[in-house]
Design a protein around this motif. Structure first.
Motif, PDB file in Angstrom:
ATOM      1  N   MET A   1       0.790  -1.205  -0.091  1.00  0.00           N
ATOM      2  CA  MET A   1      -0.036   0.083   0.161  1.00  0.00           C
ATOM      3  C   MET A   1       1.031   1.615  -0.091  1.00  0.00           C
ATOM      4  O   MET A   1       1.774   0.683   0.970  1.00  0.00           O
ATOM      5  N   LYS A   2       0.751   2.105  -0.992  1.00  0.00           N
ATOM      6  CA  LYS A   2       0.846   3.101  -0.434  1.00  0.00           C
ATOM      7  C   LYS A   2       0.869   4.838   0.260  1.00  0.00           C
ATOM      8  O   LYS A   2      -0.366   3.790   0.828  1.00  0.00           O
ATOM      9  N   HIS A   3       1.335   5.500   0.688  1.00  0.00           N
ATOM     10  CA  HIS A   3       1.477   5.711   1.855  1.00  0.00           C
ATOM     11  C   HIS A   3       1.077   7.156   1.491  1.00  0.00           C
ATOM     12  O   HIS A   3       2.089   7.815   0.951  1.00  0.00           O
ATOM     13  N   HIS A   4       0.196   9.062   2.017  1.00  0.00           N
ATOM     14  CA  HIS A   4       1.094   9.577   1.562  1.00  0.00           C
ATOM     15  C   HIS A   4       1.358  10.912   2.312  1.00  0.00           C
ATOM     16  O   HIS A   4       2.161  11.487   1.472  1.00  0.00           O
ATOM     17  N   LEU A   5       2.790  10.052   2.432  1.00  0.00           N
ATOM     18  CA  LEU A   5       3.185  10.729   3.599  1.00  0.00           C
ATOM     19  C   LEU A   5       4.615  10.755   3.285  1.00  0.00           C
ATOM     20  O   LEU A   5       6.048  10.517   2.887  1.00  0.00           O
ATOM     21  N   GLN A   6       4.270   9.431   1.992  1.00  0.00           N
ATOM     22  CA  GLN A   6       5.933   9.144   1.491  1.00  0.00           C
ATOM     23  C   GLN A   6       6.278   9.722   0.620  1.00  0.00           C
ATOM     24  O   GLN A   6       5.690  10.043  -0.288  1.00  0.00           O
ATOM     25  N   TRP A   7       7.800   9.791  -0.018  1.00  0.00           N
ATOM     26  CA  TRP A   7       8.247  10.298  -1.396  1.00  0.00           C
ATOM     27  C   TRP A   7       8.852   9.710  -1.841  1.00  0.00           C
ATOM     28  O   TRP A   7      10.263   9.055  -1.324  1.00  0.00           O
ATOM     29  N   LEU A   8       8.209   8.909  -3.026  1.00  0.00           N
ATOM     30  CA  LEU A   8       8.809   7.692  -3.493  1.00  0.00           C
ATOM     31  C   LEU A   8      10.637   7.762  -4.847  1.00  0.00           C
ATOM     32  O   LEU A   8      10.147   9.128  -5.033  1.00  0.00           O
ATOM     33  N   ALA A   9      10.787   6.831  -4.174  1.00  0.00           N
ATOM     34  CA  ALA A   9      12.049   7.029  -5.459  1.00  0.00           C
ATOM     35  C   ALA A   9      11.633   6.880  -6.477  1.00  0.00           C
ATOM     36  O   ALA A   9      10.710   6.496  -7.056  1.00  0.00           O
ATOM     37  N   LEU A  10      12.706   8.058  -7.199  1.00  0.00           N
ATOM     38  CA  LEU A  10      12.654   8.100  -8.444  1.00  0.00           C
ATOM     39  C   LEU A  10      12.479   6.728  -9.427  1.00  0.00           C
ATOM     40  O   LEU A  10      13.910   6.227  -9.472  1.00  0.00           O
ATOM     41  N   SER A  11      12.482   5.685 -10.431  1.00  0.00           N
ATOM     42  CA  SER A  11      12.926   4.855 -10.830  1.00  0.00           C
ATOM     43  C   SER A  11      13.546   5.395 -12.006  1.00  0.00           C
ATOM     44  O   SER A  11      13.477   5.411 -12.856  1.00  0.00           O
ATOM     45  N   SER A  12      14.311   3.918 -12.471  1.00  0.00           N
ATOM     46  CA  SER A  12      15.383   4.057 -13.419  1.00  0.00           C
ATOM     47  C   SER A  12      14.096   4.431 -14.615  1.00  0.00           C
ATOM     48  O   SER A  12      15.165   5.267 -15.786  1.00  0.00           O
ATOM     49  N   VAL A  13      13.657   3.879 -15.482  1.00  0.00           N
ATOM     50  CA  VAL A  13      12.958   3.989 -15.901  1.00  0.00           C
ATOM     51  C   VAL A  13      11.849   5.804 -15.869  1.00  0.00           C
ATOM     52  O   VAL A  13      12.236   6.031 -17.763  1.00  0.00           O
ATOM     53  N   ALA A  14      11.410   6.374 -15.470  1.00  0.00           N
ATOM     54  CA  ALA A  14      10.996   7.310 -14.822  1.00  0.00           C
ATOM     55  C   ALA A  14      12.731   8.518 -15.534  1.00  0.00           C
ATOM     56  O   ALA A  14      11.866   9.712 -16.406  1.00  0.00           O
ATOM     57  N   THR A  15      13.140   8.132 -15.004  1.00  0.00           N
ATOM     58  CA  THR A  15      14.414   9.073 -15.315  1.00  0.00           C
ATOM     59  C   THR A  15      15.038   9.422 -17.020  1.00  0.00           C
ATOM     60  O   THR A  15      15.873   9.996 -17.524  1.00  0.00           O
ATOM     61  N   SER A  27      20.442  15.492  -9.195  1.00  0.00           N
ATOM     62  CA  SER A  27      20.700  15.631  -8.054  1.00  0.00           C
ATOM     63  C   SER A  27      19.153  14.919  -7.394  1.00  0.00           C
ATOM     64  O   SER A  27      19.100  14.705  -5.893  1.00  0.00           O
ATOM     65  N   CYS A  28      17.883  14.944  -7.768  1.00  0.00           N
ATOM     66  CA  CYS A  28      16.777  14.707  -7.249  1.00  0.00           C
ATOM     67  C   CYS A  28      16.491  13.109  -7.257  1.00  0.00           C
ATOM     68  O   CYS A  28      16.497  12.392  -8.633  1.00  0.00           O
ATOM     69  N   SER A  29      17.167  12.602  -6.486  1.00  0.00           N
ATOM     70  CA  SER A  29      16.864  10.717  -6.102  1.00  0.00           C
ATOM     71  C   SER A  29      15.191  10.119  -5.776  1.00  0.00           C
ATOM     72  O   SER A  29      14.872   9.495  -5.833  1.00  0.00           O
ATOM     73  N   THR A  30      14.650  11.262  -4.878  1.00  0.00           N
ATOM     74  CA  THR A  30      12.430  11.047  -4.295  1.00  0.00           C
ATOM     75  C   THR A  30      12.879  11.874  -5.466  1.00  0.00           C
ATOM     76  O   THR A  30      12.854  13.288  -5.598  1.00  0.00           O
ATOM     77  N   ARG A  31      10.925  11.814  -5.443  1.00  0.00           N
ATOM     78  CA  ARG A  31      10.099  12.406  -6.401  1.00  0.00           C
ATOM     79  C   ARG A  31       9.116  13.535  -5.562  1.00  0.00           C
ATOM     80  O   ARG A  31       8.145  12.226  -5.073  1.00  0.00           O
ATOM     81  N   PRO A  32       8.198  14.065  -5.291  1.00  0.00           N
ATOM     82  CA  PRO A  32       6.843  13.728  -4.784  1.00  0.00           C
ATOM     83  C   PRO A  32       5.595  13.699  -5.926  1.00  0.00           C
ATOM     84  O   PRO A  32       5.431  13.657  -6.927  1.00  0.00           O
ATOM     85  N   TYR A  33       4.747  13.605  -5.581  1.00  0.00           N
ATOM     86  CA  TYR A  33       3.275  12.838  -6.915  1.00  0.00           C
ATOM     87  C   TYR A  33       2.948  13.761  -6.918  1.00  0.00           C
ATOM     88  O   TYR A  33       2.374  14.010  -8.123  1.00  0.00           O
ATOM     89  N   SER A  34       3.717  15.660  -7.093  1.00  0.00           N
ATOM     90  CA  SER A  34       2.931  16.142  -7.417  1.00  0.00           C
ATOM     91  C   SER A  34       3.587  17.047  -8.832  1.00  0.00           C
ATOM     92  O   SER A  34       2.617  16.137  -9.880  1.00  0.00           O
ATOM     93  N   THR A  35       4.988  16.342  -8.799  1.00  0.00           N
ATOM     94  CA  THR A  35       5.483  16.508 -10.634  1.00  0.00           C
ATOM     95  C   THR A  35       5.348  15.360 -11.168  1.00  0.00           C
ATOM     96  O   THR A  35       5.898  15.112 -12.110  1.00  0.00           O
ATOM     97  N   TRP A  36       5.732  14.466 -10.190  1.00  0.00           N
ATOM     98  CA  TRP A  36       5.550  12.276 -10.531  1.00  0.00           C
ATOM     99  C   TRP A  36       4.135  12.961 -11.791  1.00  0.00           C
ATOM    100  O   TRP A  36       3.780  12.192 -12.594  1.00  0.00           O
ATOM    101  N   MET A  37       3.040  13.136 -10.922  1.00  0.00           N
ATOM    102  CA  MET A  37       1.790  13.147 -11.876  1.00  0.00           C
ATOM    103  C   MET A  37       1.073  13.914 -13.054  1.00  0.00           C
ATOM    104  O   MET A  37       1.394  13.840 -13.939  1.00  0.00           O
TER     105      MET A  37
END
Length: 409
Positions: A1-15, A27-37
């Motif tokens: 289950m995903k949780h809203h307090l997580q800042w999720l790791a950027l996958s190699s495919v997403a990069t 330098s961004c190793s984690t991503r907020p949901y706002s920019t990810w979506m």
């Protein structure tokens, strides 16, 4: 289950997504949901008009542009550092794809009031010093034409704007686009007329409130027929019978966005009038939220009825509006109550509607397709409309809700 307090790791495919021309994301190793979506919306080519236009495309482009521009204006440097696309460039592409349809004021009245949602992107392009003189002129022509079209928009006997071409019908939906456009245009080009224009905005908002208030939920029915001839019209007010979540969501976002955009007249009688409306609806939303999920039903005046379900676009809009009210300090001593409600709803959105794809993008589920009063407008109609996957009517408000959540974290 995903949780809203997580800042999720950027996958190699997403990069591997297209890099942002304006931001160094190395330098961004984690991503907020706002920019990810937001990046995911862009990667799907959404927010740009297709070759064959539908009446809903104006609002689809407009709400995507609103989300991207709010990200650009965010005080969170980490948000844009994690962006994988050039947001302003995508806004420009969306504008370019539709602006040719907006240069005749009379013809513009044949489109829904949603056309006015494009004003935010047009104004951003006009005010940007890097915009070429020809593009700046086109943007200003489109803004002026849209403004002129409001004066030509058909109105009912009380002066209420028709939402579309359906005679005498006014919808909540159109207020999101109308209030923002009138406010932004006036602030930019006629600042001395802000108070008069605010009176006009309040009048349109209040006509809907007077005709559409549901005394059981303290929210608003989807719209009303001033001629009281539609099959669904209540005999005295003309109101439709269902409190549709997304239509109320558009109206709620209209209120909170207007309150923020008009800080120059904060605490005037007119500003306070809209604040009272916002606070009344915020309180009603806490009462109508599903106690288990914290989110909101497709048809808000029939919670738990067979066929009803928790709908993702309206829930994202309400979550955004509550978070933003907290950030602006509008809840006074009740701030913890509203923050807790927004957090619970946001957690549910993450766990139930966000889908992580193998290619590193996010998808969005659970958004109902367009619900129109050009229908039976019955309960069965609303709960049996198709559910769309990756609809920007849900994913773009989720970007906005995520951004507000990240600011408040």
């Amino acid at each position: 289950m995903k949780h809203h307090l997580q800042w999720l790791a950027l996958s190699s495919v997403a990069t591997a997504l297209a890099s942002n021309n304006n931001n160094d994301n190395t330098s961004c190793s984690t991503r907020p949901y706002s920019t990810w979506m937001a990046d995911s919306i862009i990667s799907r080519g959404q927010g740009i008009a297709p070759a064959e236009l539908t009446s809903s495309i104006y609002l689809q482009i407009g709400v995507v542009q609103a989300a991207l521009l709010q990200l650009l204006e965010s005080p969170l440097s980490s948000t844009l550092r994690c962006a994988q696309h050039d947001y302003r460039s995508h806004v420009r592409q969306g504008t370019k794809s539709i602006v040719g349809q907006l240069l005749n004021a009379s013809e513009d009245t044949q489109y829904p009031l949603d056309r006015l949602s494009l004003g935010r992107g047009l104004l951003d392009e006009y005010l940007d010093t890097s915009t070429s003189s020809s593009d700046k002129q086109t943007a200003k022509s489109a803004l002026d034409t849209l403004h002129k079209s409001i004066g030509l928009q058909p109105k009912n006997q009380w002066g209420g704007l028709w939402y579309f071409t359906y005679p005498y019908w006014s919808y909540l939906d159109g207020m999101y686009s109308y209030t923002a456009f009138e406010s932004l245009y006036t602030n930019a080009f006629n600042p001395s007329g802000v108070l008069n224009k605010t009176n006009d905005i309040i009048y349109q908002l209040d006509l809907l409130w007077i005709h559409c208030i549901d005394n059981n939920t303290d929210l608003l029915f989807h719209g009303y027929d001033a001629s009281v001839t539609a099959s669904w019209a209540q005999p005295i007010t003309g109101a439709s019978p269902m409190v549709w979540g997304r239509s109320m969501g558009w109206y709620f976002m209209a209120l909170i966005d207007w309150l923020e955009e008009n800080s120059s007249i904060t605490r005037t009688t007119l500003w306070n009038h809209i604040l009272v409306r916002y606070l009344d609806f915020a309180a009603a939303l806490l009462k109508t939220a599903d106690p288990d999920s914290g989110a909101w039903w497709q048809v808000l005046n029939y919670p738990g009825r067979e066929g009803n379900y928790i709908e993702s676009s309206g829930s994202a809009m309400f979550t955004y509006g509550l978070y933003k009210g907290e950030r602006l300090g509008l809840f006074d001593n009740d701030v913890d109550k509203y923050k807790k409600a927004a957090d619970k709803a946001y957690n549910y959105l993450i766990d139930n509607f966000v889908v992580e794809n193998q290619n590193g993008t996010l998808s969005w589920n659970g958004t109902v397709s367009v619900c129109s009063l050009n229908s039976s407008a019955t309960y069965d109609y609303y709960v049996n409309q198709p559910i769309l996957y990756d609809s920007v009517h849900g994913s773009a408000p989720f970007v906005l809700a995520s951004l507000e959540h990240e600011i408040s974290a």
